[in-house]
Design a protein around this motif. Sequence first.
Motif, mmCIF file in Angstrom:
data_model
loop_
_atom_site.group_PDB
_atom_site.id
_atom_site.type_symbol
_atom_site.label_atom_id
_atom_site.label_comp_id
_atom_site.label_asym_id
_atom_site.label_seq_id
_atom_site.Cartn_x
_atom_site.Cartn_y
_atom_site.Cartn_z
ATOM 1 N N LYS A 71 -33.374 -32.435 9.543
ATOM 2 C CA LYS A 71 -34.411 -31.960 10.477
ATOM 3 C C LYS A 71 -33.808 -31.040 11.526
ATOM 4 C CE LYS A 71 -37.502 -35.854 9.815
ATOM 5 N NZ LYS A 71 -37.948 -37.143 10.300
ATOM 6 N N GLU A 74 -33.036 -27.739 9.845
ATOM 7 C CA GLU A 74 -34.268 -26.994 9.600
ATOM 8 C C GLU A 74 -34.787 -26.371 10.890
ATOM 9 O OE1 GLU A 74 -36.654 -30.013 7.717
ATOM 10 O OE2 GLU A 74 -36.092 -29.334 5.704
ATOM 11 N N LYS A 75 -34.670 -27.088 11.996
ATOM 12 C CA LYS A 75 -35.100 -26.551 13.299
ATOM 13 C C LYS A 75 -34.240 -25.340 13.675
ATOM 14 C CE LYS A 75 -35.510 -27.760 18.151
ATOM 15 N NZ LYS A 75 -35.104 -28.681 19.207
ATOM 16 N N GLN A 76 -32.934 -25.461 13.480
ATOM 17 C CA GLN A 76 -32.033 -24.353 13.791
ATOM 18 C C GLN A 76 -32.322 -23.143 12.899
ATOM 19 O OE1 GLN A 76 -28.277 -26.372 13.333
ATOM 20 N NE2 GLN A 76 -28.093 -26.785 15.524
ATOM 21 N N ILE A 77 -32.619 -23.389 11.640
ATOM 22 C CA ILE A 77 -32.946 -22.294 10.718
ATOM 23 C C ILE A 77 -34.218 -21.599 11.177
ATOM 24 C CG2 ILE A 77 -33.766 -21.787 8.376
ATOM 25 C CD1 ILE A 77 -31.737 -23.915 7.394
ATOM 26 N N ALA A 78 -35.235 -22.382 11.566
ATOM 27 C CA ALA A 78 -36.496 -21.799 12.028
ATOM 28 C C ALA A 78 -36.271 -20.951 13.282
ATOM 29 C CB ALA A 78 -37.511 -22.905 12.306
ATOM 30 N N GLU A 79 -35.438 -21.439 14.198
ATOM 31 C CA GLU A 79 -35.136 -20.676 15.417
ATOM 32 C C GLU A 79 -34.415 -19.374 15.080
ATOM 33 O OE1 GLU A 79 -32.891 -23.441 17.786
ATOM 34 O OE2 GLU A 79 -34.675 -24.573 18.383
ATOM 35 N N GLN A 81 -34.534 -17.758 12.215
ATOM 36 C CA GLN A 81 -35.459 -16.872 11.518
ATOM 37 C C GLN A 81 -36.403 -16.189 12.510
ATOM 38 O OE1 GLN A 81 -37.084 -19.596 8.571
ATOM 39 N NE2 GLN A 81 -35.768 -18.745 6.978
ATOM 40 N N ALA A 82 -36.864 -16.933 13.516
ATOM 41 C CA ALA A 82 -37.725 -16.346 14.540
ATOM 42 C C ALA A 82 -36.971 -15.272 15.315
ATOM 43 C CB ALA A 82 -38.232 -17.436 15.488
ATOM 44 N N GLU A 83 -35.711 -15.538 15.631
ATOM 45 C CA GLU A 83 -34.886 -14.556 16.342
ATOM 46 C C GLU A 83 -34.677 -13.311 15.491
ATOM 47 O OE1 GLU A 83 -30.438 -14.268 18.386
ATOM 48 O OE2 GLU A 83 -31.283 -16.240 17.933
ATOM 49 N N SER A 85 -36.666 -12.205 13.115
ATOM 50 C CA SER A 85 -37.949 -11.493 13.046
ATOM 51 C C SER A 85 -38.177 -10.687 14.314
ATOM 52 C CB SER A 85 -39.097 -12.478 12.851
ATOM 53 O OG SER A 85 -39.014 -13.086 11.596
#
Length: 128
Positions: A71, A74-79, A81-83, A85
Amino acid sequence: MPDVNIKIGGREFDVACQEGEEHFLKSAAAMLDIEASVLVGQISHMTESRLLLMSGLMLADKTAGLDDKLKLAEKQIAELQAEMSALKSAEPVKVEVPVIPASVTDSLAEIAARAEAMAASVEEKAAG
């Protein structure tokens, strides 16, 4: 439905499984056996049900720890990916590098040559 013989904590069990799932059952049994072997090494006389319960709880604890790590990853990956983008959609920054046009450098070279010629002429007159 095939029967598979598995060994957990030095004890053998016959377990039925779906066709083609034998390798998953054997893999899971091997993981449970590792935990059970630790318990058997510490406590030699333990009932089967207690052995399986404790081994299952030890595996569940490891799984819960891995879930927490997953988890977080996954949170770090989402952050990230947002950065990424945000960086991709940002306007590019214009950077201007001063460049002296060739005509200016040619003119400066010509002026320098004339100045040197005049200096040489003045030195000749002063010496002569």
